[in-house]
Design a protein around this motif. Structure first.
Motif, mmCIF file in Angstrom:
data_model
loop_
_atom_site.group_PDB
_atom_site.id
_atom_site.type_symbol
_atom_site.label_atom_id
_atom_site.label_comp_id
_atom_site.label_asym_id
_atom_site.label_seq_id
_atom_site.Cartn_x
_atom_site.Cartn_y
_atom_site.Cartn_z
ATOM 1 N N LEU A 11 0.828 -1.207 0.000
ATOM 2 C CA LEU A 11 0.000 0.000 0.000
ATOM 3 C C LEU A 11 0.861 1.256 0.000
ATOM 4 C CD1 LEU A 11 -2.826 -1.018 2.486
ATOM 5 C CD2 LEU A 11 -2.956 -0.887 -0.015
ATOM 6 N N ASP A 12 1.960 1.234 0.752
ATOM 7 C CA ASP A 12 2.859 2.378 0.796
ATOM 8 C C ASP A 12 3.469 2.626 -0.581
ATOM 9 O OD1 ASP A 12 4.009 4.528 2.102
ATOM 10 O OD2 ASP A 12 5.495 3.338 3.183
ATOM 11 N N LYS A 13 3.867 1.559 -1.263
ATOM 12 C CA LYS A 13 4.438 1.689 -2.607
ATOM 13 C C LYS A 13 3.407 2.232 -3.597
ATOM 14 C CE LYS A 13 6.080 -2.477 -3.262
ATOM 15 N NZ LYS A 13 6.838 -3.689 -3.652
ATOM 16 N N ALA A 14 2.145 1.906 -3.391
ATOM 17 C CA ALA A 14 1.086 2.353 -4.301
ATOM 18 C C ALA A 14 0.789 3.840 -4.156
ATOM 19 C CB ALA A 14 -0.182 1.542 -4.061
ATOM 20 N N GLY A 15 1.156 4.419 -3.014
ATOM 21 C CA GLY A 15 0.930 5.843 -2.806
ATOM 22 C C GLY A 15 -0.520 6.177 -2.516
ATOM 23 N N ASP A 16 -0.868 7.430 -2.783
ATOM 24 C CA ASP A 16 -2.197 7.949 -2.451
ATOM 25 C C ASP A 16 -3.327 7.260 -3.205
ATOM 26 O OD1 ASP A 16 -1.008 9.700 -0.697
ATOM 27 O OD2 ASP A 16 -1.020 11.389 -2.108
ATOM 28 N N GLN A 17 -3.037 6.682 -4.356
ATOM 29 C CA GLN A 17 -4.098 6.028 -5.120
ATOM 30 C C GLN A 17 -4.500 4.697 -4.515
ATOM 31 O OE1 GLN A 17 -2.417 5.526 -9.031
ATOM 32 N NE2 GLN A 17 -1.586 3.531 -8.534
ATOM 33 N N GLY A 18 -3.629 4.101 -3.707
ATOM 34 C CA GLY A 18 -3.941 2.826 -3.080
ATOM 35 C C GLY A 18 -4.058 1.704 -4.091
ATOM 36 N N LEU A 19 -4.651 0.601 -3.647
ATOM 37 C CA LEU A 19 -4.805 -0.570 -4.499
ATOM 38 C C LEU A 19 -6.204 -1.136 -4.358
ATOM 39 C CD1 LEU A 19 -1.474 -2.432 -3.656
ATOM 40 C CD2 LEU A 19 -2.019 -1.325 -5.821
ATOM 41 N N ARG A 20 -6.686 -1.744 -5.409
ATOM 42 C CA ARG A 20 -7.918 -2.516 -5.327
ATOM 43 C C ARG A 20 -7.571 -3.821 -4.610
ATOM 44 N NH1 ARG A 20 -11.871 -1.391 -9.403
ATOM 45 N NH2 ARG A 20 -13.094 -2.852 -8.173
ATOM 46 N N PRO A 21 -8.509 -4.439 -3.918
ATOM 47 C CA PRO A 21 -8.203 -5.685 -3.209
ATOM 48 C C PRO A 21 -7.564 -6.761 -4.091
ATOM 49 C CG PRO A 21 -10.302 -4.845 -2.474
ATOM 50 C CD PRO A 21 -9.865 -3.967 -3.629
#
Length: 148
Positions: A48-58
């Motif tokens: 999640l940290d690597k994905a940044g502000d956009q986050g990730l879908r499950p």
């Protein structure tokens, strides 16, 4: 007829799984002793940290994780209750959501890393030279597992 693996292949297979089991147990014990969450939480927070502000879908998170993923929804629920992540509406799919790390989640991940790093070093560091590590990494990269 399928090919039967050689004795050496079976030996390597067994060693990989024994090492993984011992390494996970060692790391989990170290995190628990430091009163920190389990390793699977670290892996989720890292992605999640690597994905940044956009986050990730499950489903994206599930694909990126290093650990087996059963009960991911319940795990995410527990992490959300602790304030380490939040679910936000997904703009491209009104029914879906994205998972985003919180500041509290970043903080706990940063506290976990030194314990995790020490476990990695304790397990691998004293046993292999830098040259050994390069060779092992190259050999393991040759093992190609087809995606389902």
């Amino acid at each position: 007829m399928t090919k039967t693996p050689s004795q050496e292949t079976v030996k390597v297979w067994g060693r990989i799984f024994r090492i993984q089991k011992k390494a996970l147990a060692y790391t989990e014990k170290a995190l628990k002793a430091a009163q920190l969450p389990q390793l699977s939480w670290y892996d989720i927070l890292l992605e999640l940290d690597k994905a940044g502000d956009q986050g990730l879908r499950p489903f994206e998170l599930e694909h990126d994780l290093l650990l087996p993923q059963y009960g991911l929804s319940r795990l995410l629920d527990r992490m959300e209750k602790k304030g380490f992540l939040q679910r936000v509406p997904c703009p491209e799919d009104g029914r879906g959501h994205r998972i985003v790390i919180t500041d509290k989640g970043r903080d706990i991940r940063l506290k976990m890393w030194p314990i995790y790093a020490k476990a990695i070093e304790d397990i691998i560091g004293p046993n292999l030279s830098e040259n050994d590590l390069r060779t092992l990494s190259e050999l393991l990269a040759k093992i190609d597992i087809p995606e389902e």
